[in-house]
Design a protein around this motif. Structure first.
Motif, PDB file in Angstrom:
ATOM      1  N   TRP A  44      46.276  31.585  21.683  1.00  0.00           N
ATOM      2  CA  TRP A  44      45.613  31.511  20.381  1.00  0.00           C
ATOM      3  C   TRP A  44      46.694  31.195  19.357  1.00  0.00           C
ATOM      4  N   ARG A  45      46.475  30.148  18.585  1.00  0.00           N
ATOM      5  CA  ARG A  45      47.478  29.697  17.632  1.00  0.00           C
ATOM      6  C   ARG A  45      47.101  30.073  16.204  1.00  0.00           C
ATOM      7  N   GLU A  46      48.097  30.455  15.466  1.00  0.00           N
ATOM      8  CA  GLU A  46      47.990  30.621  14.015  1.00  0.00           C
ATOM      9  C   GLU A  46      49.045  29.714  13.391  1.00  0.00           C
ATOM     10  N   LYS A  47      48.592  28.760  12.590  1.00  0.00           N
ATOM     11  CA  LYS A  47      49.488  27.755  11.989  1.00  0.00           C
ATOM     12  C   LYS A  47      50.293  27.039  13.069  1.00  0.00           C
ATOM     13  N   GLY A  48      49.640  26.820  14.209  1.00  0.00           N
ATOM     14  CA  GLY A  48      50.245  26.063  15.292  1.00  0.00           C
ATOM     15  C   GLY A  48      51.113  26.864  16.236  1.00  0.00           C
ATOM     16  N   VAL A  49      51.336  28.139  15.938  1.00  0.00           N
ATOM     17  CA  VAL A  49      52.243  28.963  16.746  1.00  0.00           C
ATOM     18  C   VAL A  49      51.451  29.977  17.556  1.00  0.00           C
ATOM     19  N   PRO A  50      51.708  30.117  18.873  1.00  0.00           N
ATOM     20  CA  PRO A  50      50.987  31.104  19.680  1.00  0.00           C
ATOM     21  C   PRO A  50      51.256  32.541  19.202  1.00  0.00           C
ATOM     22  N   VAL A  51      50.179  33.307  19.026  1.00  0.00           N
ATOM     23  CA  VAL A  51      50.310  34.720  18.670  1.00  0.00           C
ATOM     24  C   VAL A  51      49.625  35.618  19.711  1.00  0.00           C
ATOM     25  N   SER A  52      48.872  35.000  20.615  1.00  0.00           N
ATOM     26  CA  SER A  52      48.208  35.731  21.692  1.00  0.00           C
ATOM     27  C   SER A  52      48.206  34.824  22.913  1.00  0.00           C
ATOM     28  N   MET A  53      48.246  35.425  24.120  1.00  0.00           N
ATOM     29  CA  MET A  53      48.346  34.595  25.321  1.00  0.00           C
ATOM     30  C   MET A  53      47.626  35.249  26.492  1.00  0.00           C
ATOM     31  N   MET A  54      47.314  34.395  27.486  1.00  0.00           N
ATOM     32  CA  MET A  54      46.656  34.838  28.717  1.00  0.00           C
ATOM     33  C   MET A  54      46.975  33.809  29.792  1.00  0.00           C
ATOM     34  N   THR A  55      47.383  34.284  30.977  1.00  0.00           N
ATOM     35  CA  THR A  55      47.721  33.389  32.080  1.00  0.00           C
ATOM     36  C   THR A  55      46.662  33.490  33.170  1.00  0.00           C
ATOM     37  N   LEU A  56      46.289  32.355  33.745  1.00  0.00           N
ATOM     38  CA  LEU A  56      45.294  32.288  34.810  1.00  0.00           C
ATOM     39  C   LEU A  56      45.962  31.787  36.087  1.00  0.00           C
ATOM     40  N   MET A  57      46.326  32.718  36.959  1.00  0.00           N
ATOM     41  CA  MET A  57      46.993  32.370  38.205  1.00  0.00           C
ATOM     42  C   MET A  57      45.956  32.105  39.289  1.00  0.00           C
ATOM     43  N   PRO A  58      46.145  31.069  40.117  1.00  0.00           N
ATOM     44  CA  PRO A  58      45.179  30.787  41.190  1.00  0.00           C
ATOM     45  C   PRO A  58      45.045  31.956  42.162  1.00  0.00           C
ATOM     46  N   LEU A  59      43.808  32.205  42.598  1.00  0.00           N
ATOM     47  CA  LEU A  59      43.498  33.288  43.517  1.00  0.00           C
ATOM     48  C   LEU A  59      42.270  32.856  44.306  1.00  0.00           C
ATOM     49  N   THR A  60      42.128  33.342  45.531  1.00  0.00           N
ATOM     50  CA  THR A  60      40.940  33.010  46.311  1.00  0.00           C
ATOM     51  C   THR A  60      40.309  34.272  46.894  1.00  0.00           C
ATOM     52  N   ILE A  61      38.997  34.247  47.047  1.00  0.00           N
ATOM     53  CA  ILE A  61      38.250  35.247  47.795  1.00  0.00           C
ATOM     54  C   ILE A  61      37.306  34.485  48.718  1.00  0.00           C
ATOM     55  N   ALA A  62      37.411  34.752  50.016  1.00  0.00           N
ATOM     56  CA  ALA A  62      36.552  34.096  51.010  1.00  0.00           C
ATOM     57  C   ALA A  62      36.568  32.573  50.859  1.00  0.00           C
ATOM     58  N   GLY A  63      37.742  32.025  50.546  1.00  0.00           N
ATOM     59  CA  GLY A  63      37.890  30.585  50.422  1.00  0.00           C
ATOM     60  C   GLY A  63      37.446  30.008  49.103  1.00  0.00           C
ATOM     61  N   GLN A  64      36.841  30.823  48.228  1.00  0.00           N
ATOM     62  CA  GLN A  64      36.420  30.333  46.918  1.00  0.00           C
ATOM     63  C   GLN A  64      37.536  30.527  45.893  1.00  0.00           C
ATOM     64  N   ALA A  65      37.719  29.541  45.047  1.00  0.00           N
ATOM     65  CA  ALA A  65      38.799  29.568  44.065  1.00  0.00           C
ATOM     66  C   ALA A  65      38.402  30.365  42.835  1.00  0.00           C
ATOM     67  N   GLY A  66      39.344  31.175  42.360  1.00  0.00           N
ATOM     68  CA  GLY A  66      39.165  31.931  41.133  1.00  0.00           C
ATOM     69  C   GLY A  66      40.481  32.034  40.406  1.00  0.00           C
ATOM     70  N   ALA A  67      40.623  33.068  39.588  1.00  0.00           N
ATOM     71  CA  ALA A  67      41.847  33.220  38.812  1.00  0.00           C
ATOM     72  C   ALA A  67      42.212  34.686  38.683  1.00  0.00           C
TER      73      ALA A  67
END
Length: 281
Positions: A44-67
């Motif tokens: 989330w950017r304020e005046k173009g600068v990130p102030v909040s963040m979240m990472t979505l790493m690949p993960l699988t359950i029963a062959g289905q892709a998630g995060a």
């Protein structure tokens, strides 16, 4: 506004990391040097600068892709504005567009479970835990040996075959976790149990050993061996299955991303038993 990160954002992301997670700067340097992928990092950017963040790493359950949702943080001066909720909604849209079907995470501390429930997550992953001290004259595995990554990946895949709802890392992510374990006072050992090869992944803590995952039927024996090997006195043992004296403890949360835009418990899409461990926390 919500956005995907870029490599130019790394200094700002490190500032968020330091303000929210603390720890040694060297670890953040290691992560952003070896694991950071801009397209998997929401900001989330304020005046173009990130102030909040979240990472979505690949993960699988029963062959289905998630995060796997990791490194969720907001600078102190911007909290209370619902930025994590906004990033979470953004993440769901991104993942649905990519055809991924679920999200999972590990709350950093127990009070955060209710917070993530409000974001649509359900507690689906549990571990069996027990604490023990180094026994005098205790047992020790003589077959204990360092486990290289290739063997670890193979043994872990075999272990996960017993969990239809096992949340598994793709090989690239598992390799990073292996490197992190070995670099920061931990590692993976292999040993024999009733003629079968098993593994134990651990980290050192301030006052002992944290046995984070063990494929043996008797994880206590592996923990005692680690105590003898390291010269430490206390161990925290975590396992995906019940073992004598262990207590069932909430570990991770998840939600299935349904085609109609709603979220639901993982049980509506995947078959238990569920299992998740060795996550970046």
């Amino acid at each position: 506004m919500e956005d995907l990160a870029s490599r130019k954002d790394i200094p700002a992301l490190k500032r968020i990391w330091a303000a929210c997670f603390g720890g040694e700067p060297e670890y953040a340097d290691f992560y952003y040097r070896t694991r950071f992928r801009p397209k998997e990092t929401l900001v989330w950017r304020e005046k173009g600068v990130p102030v909040s963040m979240m990472t979505l790493m690949p993960l699988t359950i029963a062959g289905q892709a998630g995060a796997y949702v990791y490194a969720v943080a907001t600078l102190p001066g911007y909290r209370g504005r619902g930025l994590v909720r906004k990033l979470s909604a953004f993440a769901e849209n991104v993942l649905r567009q990519q055809g991924r079907t679920f999200m999972a995470l590990v709350p950093a501390e127990p009070p955060l479970f209710p917070f993530y429930e409000k974001l649509g997550y359900f507690t689906s992953f549990f571990l069996w835990e027990k604490e023990l001290s180094c026994p005098e004259g205790g047992r020790e595995l003589t077959s204990f040996a360092r486990c290289h990554f290739g063997k670890f990946a193979k043994l872990r895949e075999e272990y996960f075959s017993g969990f239809p709802g096992g949340a598994a890392h793709p090989k690239r992510e598992l390799r990073y976790i292996y490197r992190e374990l070995c670099r920061y006072n931990g590692g993976v050992f292999t040993f024999l149990e009733d003629g079968a090869e098993r593994y134990a992944a651990f980290s050192r803590t301030e006052d002992g050993v944290w046995l984070r995952e063990c494929s043996a039927r008797d994880p206590i024996l592996a923990a005692e061996t680690l105590l003898f090997q390291t010269g430490l006195q206390k161990a925290r043992v975590c396992c995906g299955r019940e073992f004598p004296g262990a207590v069932k403890t909430p570990y991770g949360m998840g939600k299935a991303l349904l085609p109609d835009g709603k979220a639901a418990p993982l049980e509506q899409v995947f078959s238990p038993p569920f299992y998740m461990s060795l996550m970046l926390e």
